[in-house]
Design a protein around this motif. Structure first.
Motif, short mmCIF file in Angstrom:
data_model
loop_
_atom_site.label_atom_id
_atom_site.label_comp_id
_atom_site.label_asym_id
_atom_site.label_seq_id
_atom_site.Cartn_x
_atom_site.Cartn_y
_atom_site.Cartn_z
N THR A 49 0.83 -1.19 0.00
CA THR A 49 0.00 0.00 0.00
C THR A 49 0.87 1.24 0.00
OG1 THR A 49 -1.90 1.02 1.05
CG2 THR A 49 -0.25 0.08 2.51
N SER A 50 0.27 2.34 -0.34
CA SER A 50 1.01 3.60 -0.41
C SER A 50 1.23 4.18 0.98
CB SER A 50 0.22 4.61 -1.25
OG SER A 50 -0.96 5.00 -0.57
N GLU A 51 2.16 5.13 1.04
CA GLU A 51 2.41 5.82 2.30
C GLU A 51 1.15 6.57 2.74
OE1 GLU A 51 6.08 8.14 2.59
OE2 GLU A 51 6.85 6.96 0.90
N ALA A 107 8.09 3.34 -3.73
CA ALA A 107 7.33 4.38 -4.39
C ALA A 107 8.06 4.87 -5.64
CB ALA A 107 7.09 5.55 -3.43
N CYS A 110 7.60 2.57 -8.63
CA CYS A 110 6.28 2.54 -9.29
C CYS A 110 6.17 3.55 -10.35
CB CYS A 110 5.17 2.79 -8.27
SG CYS A 110 5.03 1.43 -7.09
#
Length: 110
Positions: A49-51, A107, A110
């Motif tokens: 999942t993202s930050e 990140a 991506c």
């Protein structure tokens, strides 16, 4: 430590903390402003999942992000000595740095 190990810790800790707070996946998702599918996929180790999403989850659970990545078996005794407290703080700080670095790397990829 492999990426899959970190992901497993995240999944186990998220589920444990959510259940301690007596929240369903849906309730946590609603509280965090994300989909219940996202919570489910994190807990099943199906996705990273993202930050931003981690931040929404930790804000909703009212926990520091590092608690989602701590080893499960290392629940620290509340009555530990001052020296042990300092060791714990150092471990947590190093873990925070490690997690932040790896999240940034992911990140960037991506």
């Amino acid at each position: 430590m492999k990426s899959s190990d970190i992901q497993k810790r995240l999944a186990e800790n998220l589920k444990r903390i959510r259940k301690q707070q007596k929240l369903t996946q849906f309730e946590l998702a609603e509280k965090a402003g994300i989909s219940d599918e996202t919570i489910k996929n994190i807990e099943l180790c199906k996705t990273w999942t993202s930050e931003k999403t981690l931040s929404q989850i930790t804000d909703s659970l009212q926990v520091d992000i590092h608690t989602l990545f701590l080893p499960i078996a290392s629940s620290f005794d509340r009555q530990i000595s001052d020296a042990s407290k300092q060791i714990k703080e150092n471990i947590i700080e190093n873990l925070r740095k490690f997690i932040d670095e790896n999240l940034r790397k992911m990140a960037d990829e991506c």
